[in-house]
Design a protein around this motif. Structure first.
Motif, PDB file in Angstrom:
ATOM      1  N   GLY A 124     -39.236  36.903   1.845  1.00 55.01           N
ATOM      2  CA  GLY A 124     -39.942  37.780   2.370  1.00 55.01           C
ATOM      3  C   GLY A 124     -39.149  38.831   3.122  1.00 55.01           C
ATOM      4  N   PHE A 125     -39.760  39.920   3.009  1.00 52.12           N
ATOM      5  CA  PHE A 125     -39.106  41.502   3.701  1.00 52.12           C
ATOM      6  C   PHE A 125     -38.750  40.675   5.259  1.00 52.12           C
ATOM      7  N   PRO A 126     -37.798  41.517   5.299  1.00 51.26           N
ATOM      8  CA  PRO A 126     -36.835  41.271   6.978  1.00 51.26           C
ATOM      9  C   PRO A 126     -38.157  41.363   7.582  1.00 51.26           C
ATOM     10  N   ASN A 127     -38.218  40.778   8.599  1.00 47.98           N
ATOM     11  CA  ASN A 127     -38.908  40.317  10.166  1.00 47.98           C
ATOM     12  C   ASN A 127     -40.042  39.857   9.162  1.00 47.98           C
ATOM     13  N   ALA A 128     -40.512  39.313   8.092  1.00 47.11           N
ATOM     14  CA  ALA A 128     -41.580  38.968   8.246  1.00 47.11           C
ATOM     15  C   ALA A 128     -41.851  37.350   8.794  1.00 47.11           C
ATOM     16  N   GLY A 129     -40.873  36.754   9.564  1.00 45.73           N
ATOM     17  CA  GLY A 129     -41.321  36.177   9.488  1.00 45.73           C
ATOM     18  C   GLY A 129     -40.595  34.557   9.406  1.00 45.73           C
ATOM     19  N   LYS A 130     -39.687  34.619   8.366  1.00 44.08           N
ATOM     20  CA  LYS A 130     -39.149  33.711   8.205  1.00 44.08           C
ATOM     21  C   LYS A 130     -38.463  32.690   8.623  1.00 44.08           C
ATOM     22  N   SER A 131     -37.692  33.032   9.313  1.00 44.72           N
ATOM     23  CA  SER A 131     -36.840  32.737  10.236  1.00 44.72           C
ATOM     24  C   SER A 131     -37.779  31.648  11.478  1.00 44.72           C
ATOM     25  N   SER A 132     -38.888  32.735  11.550  1.00 47.29           N
ATOM     26  CA  SER A 132     -39.463  31.882  12.520  1.00 47.29           C
ATOM     27  C   SER A 132     -40.388  30.640  11.976  1.00 47.29           C
ATOM     28  N   LEU A 133     -40.758  30.726  10.916  1.00 48.31           N
ATOM     29  CA  LEU A 133     -41.213  29.900  10.074  1.00 48.31           C
ATOM     30  C   LEU A 133     -40.157  28.819   9.858  1.00 48.31           C
TER      31      LEU A 133
ATOM     32  N   ALA B  49     -31.367  32.356  14.139  1.00 45.38           N
ATOM     33  CA  ALA B  49     -31.175  33.697  14.924  1.00 45.38           C
ATOM     34  C   ALA B  49     -33.306  34.354  14.780  1.00 45.38           C
ATOM     35  N   VAL B  50     -33.920  34.337  15.591  1.00 42.01           N
ATOM     36  CA  VAL B  50     -34.584  35.308  15.119  1.00 42.01           C
ATOM     37  C   VAL B  50     -35.045  36.071  16.026  1.00 42.01           C
ATOM     38  N   ALA B  51     -35.534  37.663  15.382  1.00 46.37           N
ATOM     39  CA  ALA B  51     -34.777  38.493  16.053  1.00 46.37           C
ATOM     40  C   ALA B  51     -36.370  40.034  15.855  1.00 46.37           C
ATOM     41  N   ALA B  52     -36.582  40.632  16.295  1.00 50.90           N
ATOM     42  CA  ALA B  52     -37.509  41.955  15.915  1.00 50.90           C
ATOM     43  C   ALA B  52     -37.144  43.368  15.611  1.00 50.90           C
ATOM     44  N   TYR B  53     -35.287  42.780  15.059  1.00 48.08           N
ATOM     45  CA  TYR B  53     -34.824  43.910  14.208  1.00 48.08           C
ATOM     46  C   TYR B  53     -34.751  43.548  12.603  1.00 48.08           C
ATOM     47  N   PRO B  54     -34.653  43.649  11.629  1.00 43.01           N
ATOM     48  CA  PRO B  54     -34.376  43.461  10.173  1.00 43.01           C
ATOM     49  C   PRO B  54     -33.133  42.619   9.980  1.00 43.01           C
ATOM     50  N   PHE B  55     -33.247  42.095   8.763  1.00 41.20           N
ATOM     51  CA  PHE B  55     -31.907  41.420   8.480  1.00 41.20           C
ATOM     52  C   PHE B  55     -30.983  41.067   9.745  1.00 41.20           C
ATOM     53  N   THR B  56     -31.948  39.659  10.416  1.00 41.74           N
ATOM     54  CA  THR B  56     -31.198  39.082  11.382  1.00 41.74           C
ATOM     55  C   THR B  56     -30.845  37.820  11.167  1.00 41.74           C
TER      56      THR B  56
ATOM     57  N   PRO C  58     -31.917  35.357   3.479  1.00 47.79           N
ATOM     58  CA  PRO C  58     -32.151  36.916   4.003  1.00 47.79           C
ATOM     59  C   PRO C  58     -32.967  38.172   3.409  1.00 47.79           C
ATOM     60  N   GLY C  59     -33.203  38.735   4.481  1.00 48.65           N
ATOM     61  CA  GLY C  59     -34.529  39.204   3.858  1.00 48.65           C
ATOM     62  C   GLY C  59     -34.397  40.282   2.638  1.00 48.65           C
ATOM     63  N   ILE C  60     -35.399  40.212   1.671  1.00 48.56           N
ATOM     64  CA  ILE C  60     -34.782  41.808   0.584  1.00 48.56           C
ATOM     65  C   ILE C  60     -35.773  42.088   0.454  1.00 48.56           C
TER      66      ILE C  60
ATOM     67  N   ALA D  53     -49.080  33.454   4.022  1.00 50.03           N
ATOM     68  CA  ALA D  53     -49.466  35.390   5.272  1.00 50.03           C
ATOM     69  C   ALA D  53     -48.953  34.938   6.651  1.00 50.03           C
ATOM     70  N   ASN D  54     -48.820  35.136   7.233  1.00 47.81           N
ATOM     71  CA  ASN D  54     -47.932  34.850   8.624  1.00 47.81           C
ATOM     72  C   ASN D  54     -48.279  36.458   9.942  1.00 47.81           C
ATOM     73  N   LYS D  55     -48.168  35.566  10.693  1.00 52.41           N
ATOM     74  CA  LYS D  55     -48.484  36.154  11.687  1.00 52.41           C
ATOM     75  C   LYS D  55     -50.260  36.564  11.705  1.00 52.41           C
ATOM     76  N   MET D  56     -51.062  35.566  11.730  1.00 50.30           N
ATOM     77  CA  MET D  56     -52.175  35.595  11.586  1.00 50.30           C
ATOM     78  C   MET D  56     -52.894  34.930  13.181  1.00 50.30           C
ATOM     79  N   ASP D  57     -51.819  35.785  13.974  1.00 49.14           N
ATOM     80  CA  ASP D  57     -52.768  35.589  15.281  1.00 49.14           C
ATOM     81  C   ASP D  57     -52.632  37.389  16.155  1.00 49.14           C
ATOM     82  N   LEU D  58     -51.482  37.896  15.027  1.00 49.29           N
ATOM     83  CA  LEU D  58     -52.501  38.913  15.902  1.00 49.29           C
ATOM     84  C   LEU D  58     -53.770  39.396  14.928  1.00 49.29           C
TER      85      LEU D  58
ATOM     86  N   VAL E 267     -50.379  31.453   8.296  1.00 50.15           N
ATOM     87  CA  VAL E 267     -50.122  30.171   9.400  1.00 50.15           C
ATOM     88  C   VAL E 267     -49.157  32.166  10.355  1.00 50.15           C
ATOM     89  N   SER E 268     -49.587  31.102  11.826  1.00 49.81           N
ATOM     90  CA  SER E 268     -48.740  32.209  12.378  1.00 49.81           C
ATOM     91  C   SER E 268     -47.352  31.287  12.857  1.00 49.81           C
ATOM     92  N   ALA E 269     -46.517  32.135  12.564  1.00 49.23           N
ATOM     93  CA  ALA E 269     -45.266  30.669  12.497  1.00 49.23           C
ATOM     94  C   ALA E 269     -45.209  30.771  14.653  1.00 49.23           C
TER      95      ALA E 269
HETATM   96  N1  LIG Z   1     -46.822  37.533  16.446  1.00 47.58           N
HETATM   97  C1  LIG Z   1     -45.789  37.041  15.577  1.00 47.58           C
HETATM   98  N2  LIG Z   1     -45.074  37.366  15.911  1.00 47.58           N
HETATM   99  C2  LIG Z   1     -44.177  36.995  14.952  1.00 47.58           C
HETATM  100  C3  LIG Z   1     -44.596  35.322  13.910  1.00 47.58           C
HETATM  101  N3  LIG Z   1     -43.339  35.296  13.772  1.00 47.58           N
HETATM  102  C4  LIG Z   1     -42.202  36.453  13.862  1.00 47.58           C
HETATM  103  N4  LIG Z   1     -42.928  37.098  14.433  1.00 47.58           N
HETATM  104  C5  LIG Z   1     -41.774  37.846  15.189  1.00 47.58           C
HETATM  105  O1  LIG Z   1     -41.009  38.650  14.108  1.00 47.58           O
HETATM  106  C6  LIG Z   1     -39.947  38.841  14.119  1.00 47.58           C
HETATM  107  C7  LIG Z   1     -39.761  38.610  13.041  1.00 47.58           C
HETATM  108  O2  LIG Z   1     -39.131  37.554  12.685  1.00 47.58           O
HETATM  109  P1  LIG Z   1     -38.007  36.524  12.076  1.00 47.58           P
HETATM  110  O3  LIG Z   1     -38.215  35.062  12.074  1.00 47.58           O
HETATM  111  O4  LIG Z   1     -36.419  36.443  12.894  1.00 47.58           O
HETATM  112  O5  LIG Z   1     -38.308  37.268  10.339  1.00 47.58           O
HETATM  113  P2  LIG Z   1     -37.212  37.558   9.493  1.00 47.58           P
HETATM  114  O6  LIG Z   1     -38.138  36.870   8.367  1.00 47.58           O
HETATM  115  O7  LIG Z   1     -36.892  36.176   9.758  1.00 47.58           O
HETATM  116  O8  LIG Z   1     -36.696  38.010   9.535  1.00 47.58           O
HETATM  117  P3  LIG Z   1     -34.782  39.058   8.856  1.00 47.58           P
HETATM  118  O9  LIG Z   1     -34.191  38.159   8.653  1.00 47.58           O
HETATM  119  O10 LIG Z   1     -34.222  40.018   9.920  1.00 47.58           O
HETATM  120  O11 LIG Z   1     -35.256  38.848   7.683  1.00 47.58           O
HETATM  121  C8  LIG Z   1     -40.029  38.595  15.019  1.00 47.58           C
HETATM  122  O12 LIG Z   1     -40.037  39.360  16.879  1.00 47.58           O
HETATM  123  C9  LIG Z   1     -40.368  37.240  15.569  1.00 47.58           C
HETATM  124  O13 LIG Z   1     -40.698  37.088  16.749  1.00 47.58           O
HETATM  125  C10 LIG Z   1     -45.549  35.506  14.056  1.00 47.58           C
HETATM  126  O14 LIG Z   1     -45.689  34.886  13.576  1.00 47.58           O
HETATM  127  N5  LIG Z   1     -46.856  36.146  14.992  1.00 47.58           N
END
Ligand SMILES: Nc1nc2c(ncn2[C@@H]2O[C@H](COP(=O)(O)OP(=O)(O)OP(=O)(O)O)[C@@H](O)[C@H]2O)c(=O)[nH]1
Ligand SMILES: [Mg+2]
Length: 585
Positions: A417-426, A436-443, A466-468, A530-535, A556-558
């Motif tokens: 997935g793209f950076p910040n897509a929520g892969k690590s959260s998932l 690590a999970v953070a709101a910046y790309p390439f965490t 890592p994000g592509i 399809a992540n971040k369905m909570d939004l 889903v919502s990670a």
């Molecule tokens: N609202 C919401 N935010 C999410 C969800 N999943 C992830 N996030 C947020 O999105 C941001 C990025 O999440 P990561 O899990 O670090 O994303 P990533 O794809 O691993 O990012 P990279 O490691 O940079 O490639 C974080 O601030 C998370 O809290 C979700 O399901 N809902």
């Protein structure tokens, strides 16, 4: 099918030392059984021990107390972290005089703990938390640094000290840490130790700077900075494009330790030379030739080791041990001992771009460079025609080779997935892996592997890479070097960020990048997540996304864990399909 759902996820793994994977060693063998021939024993070796930090400290103690060099390494890395703060490096040191601090330590274990405390003082963070929540302290990427720090203790669990101490410094980092350790130490005795340690452990030579007595902090440091930046100049060019350089702060390169490719030069040991001598004793003046043969040179062997996590400890040049020369009185020289290069499972050995071998099983060995045969002593040439041969031959030079080692993560499913897509959260949501999970790309900078455990004891390994980004195949972002890690994944999980304006275009871009790396890669069995369905805006986009793609879309919502069961069950379906296909397709 519902019964297959895991209770809570119970095991995980992390590929890189920066990971906080938590699977126990016992989980490894189970997975190995299930991985099939294409994925033997793989990611299991990459699991790490549970990271309860108190346990770290306790169990780290024997390691560190047995080898003082550990403390020095660690000191060096701490110092790097400080210097990663930019110009604060020196001023922080002046706030807390490192020399006297170190010299008051009584043992390496105490040094370790003392540094932990010191680190906590500097950053308001200690290793007592098992969660990688460091991003609140390091919004610009230092979280990754501290994250790696906290996994330091984990390394100590499952490898010898030497391995773990070398593990953290790619390229010149080890040199740097040695220099830094030296820099911090005020005692001359400790300095001498550091020098000795350097030469014996790293095997580098011809690195003059930083090895003399400390001349004064600032000059030593500036000298270091020069050499360090040169070293990383070459590193950057091979790792990522300009985007990578601008994305990460300086400390990123300093602390990066997950290495997935190495070029090694192997020089096997040469044979010892044969001796030419004649037996002589009182009343037996012409006792005949008695020169022994030389010993064979030591070979260099590459060995797969499931406890090794990355290629960071692999050094650029290996020189095998030479055989000893033969001696008089028919003494044969000793053979050189073989030199082992330990590599993680999943390491591909290449020579001039051609794949020679895939190291997929724990303990698998590859004799990469043969040692030279020992020379013959003059006794060997004794014959009826020549009763007093003077001839003795020198040993044969050991084989010389240049090999490329490439590590490819082995997991069943890869999160793409793209950076910040929520892969690590998932990954965190469905396994116990703790990337690590953070709101910046390439965490995420290293691949992490987590394990989804099912009630019937099946285990599916999922890799977070890592994000592509668009243009990754042109080395944008972190490039596509990490795609080699999903090359082996049997199925792909495309993670889309439904908060993005057009998630379906993300999918197209991802597929395009994958195909640029390896044609057909994007056609592997897959699911679209399809992540971040909570939004709030996500539902509407989900409908559009579904109408745009033909594959199954799993919303889903990670973050909240919403609908992750469907994902886990679908993962199992994909896995079962993979097993039915013979487990290797
Ligand atoms: N609202 C919401 N935010 C999410 C969800 N999943 C992830 N996030 C947020 O999105 C941001 C990025 O999440 P990561 O899990 O670090 O994303 P990533 O794809 O691993 O990012 P990279 O490691 O940079 O490639 C974080 O601030 C998370 O809290 C979700 O399901 N809902
Ligand atoms: Mg991530």
């Amino acid at each position: 099918m519902q019964s297959l759902l895991p209770a809570p996820p119970t095991s995980s793994m992390s590929l890189g030392p920066g990971g906080m994977g938590q699977s126990g060693g016992h989980a490894q063998s189970n997975l190995n059984d299930n991985m099939g021939p294409a994925l033997p024993a793989t990611s299991m070796m990459q699991s790490q021990m549970s990271n309860v930090s108190m346990m770290h400290q306790q169990s780290a103690t024997p390691h560190y107390s047995s080898a003082q060099a550990g403390g020095q390494h660690y000191q060096g890395q701490q110092a790097m972290g400080m210097m990663g703060q930019g110009s604060q490096g020196n001023s922080m040191m002046s706030q807390r005089p490192m020399g006297s601090y170190r010299s008051s330590q009584q043992g390496s274990a105490q040094q370790y703990m003392g540094q932990d405390e010191f680190y906590g003082e500097q950053y308001g963070h200690t290793q007592s938390s098992s969660e990688p929540i460091n991003q609140q302290y390091y919004p610009d990427g230092h979280g990754e640094y501290s994250y790696q720090q906290s996994s330091y203790g984990e390394q100590g669990y499952d490898r010898s000290f030497d391995e773990s101490s070398q593990h953290y410094y790619e390229g010149g980092n080890s040199q740097y840490s040695q220099q830094q350790a030296q820099y911090q130490q005020s005692s001359g005795q400790q300095q001498a130790f550091s020098q000795q340690q350097y030469s014996s452990q790293q095997g580098y030579s011809g690195q003059p700077q930083g090895y003399g007595p400390v001349q004064g902090g600032s000059s030593q440091y500036s000298q270091y900075q020069q050499s360090q930046s040169q070293q990383y100049g070459s590193y950057r060019s091979s790792q990522g494009g300009p985007g990578a350089q601008t994305q990460r702060p300086f400390s990123y390169e300093q602390t990066r330790h997950f290495v997935d490719h190495r070029r090694v030069k192997l020089l096997a040991g040469s044979g010892g030379k044969g001796a030419s001598s004649f037996h002589s004793e009182p009343r037996k003046e012409w006792g005949g030739p008695d020169g022994g043969n030389g010993g064979d040179g030591g070979s260099i062997i590459i060995k797969a080791d499931r406890f090794v996590k990355s290629l960071a400890q692999v050094v650029p040049v290996y020189k095998g041990e030479d055989g000893e020369s033969g001696g008089s009185k028919n003494c044969y020289g000793r053979n050189g001992s073989p030199t082992y290069i330990r590599v993680p499972l999943g390491t591909v050995v290449k020579e001039q771009g051609k794949t020679i071998l895939d190291m997929t099983e724990h303990g698998q060995e590859y004799l990469a460079a043969f040692g030279g045969a020992g020379g013959k002593g003059n006794r060997f040439f004794l014959s009826n025609e020549n009763r007093s041969p003077m001839t003795a031959t020198p040993g044969i030079t050991g084989q010389e080779r240049v090999l490329q080692l490439e590590l490819r993560t082995m997991a069943h499913a890869g999160l793409v997935g793209f950076p910040n897509a929520g892969k690590s959260s998932l990954l965190r949501a469905i396994t116990n892996a703790r990337p690590a999970v953070a709101a910046y790309p390439f965490t995420t900078l290293n691949p992490h592997v987590g394990i989804v455990k099912y009630r019937d004891h099946e285990q599916v390994a999922v890799a977070d890479i890592p994000g592509i980004i668009r243009g990754a195949h042109l080395n944008r972002g972190l490039g596509i070097s990490f795609l080699r890690h999903i090359e082996r994944c049997r199925f792909l999980l495309f993670v889309l960020d439904l908060s993005a304006p057009e998630p379906w275009t993300q999918l197209q871009h991802l597929r395009y990048e994958l195909d640029q790396y390896e044609p057909g890669l994007s056609q592997r069995p897959q699911a679209i997540i399809a992540n971040k369905m909570d939004l709030s805006e996500a539902q509407e986009k989900l409908e559009t996304l579904k109408s745009n793609v033909s594959q199954r879309v799993i919303p889903v919502s990670a973050l909240t864990g919403q609908n992750t069961e469907e994902l886990i069950l679908h993962l199992r379906e994909l896995y079962d399909g993979y097993l039915q296909g013979g487990g290797n397709g």
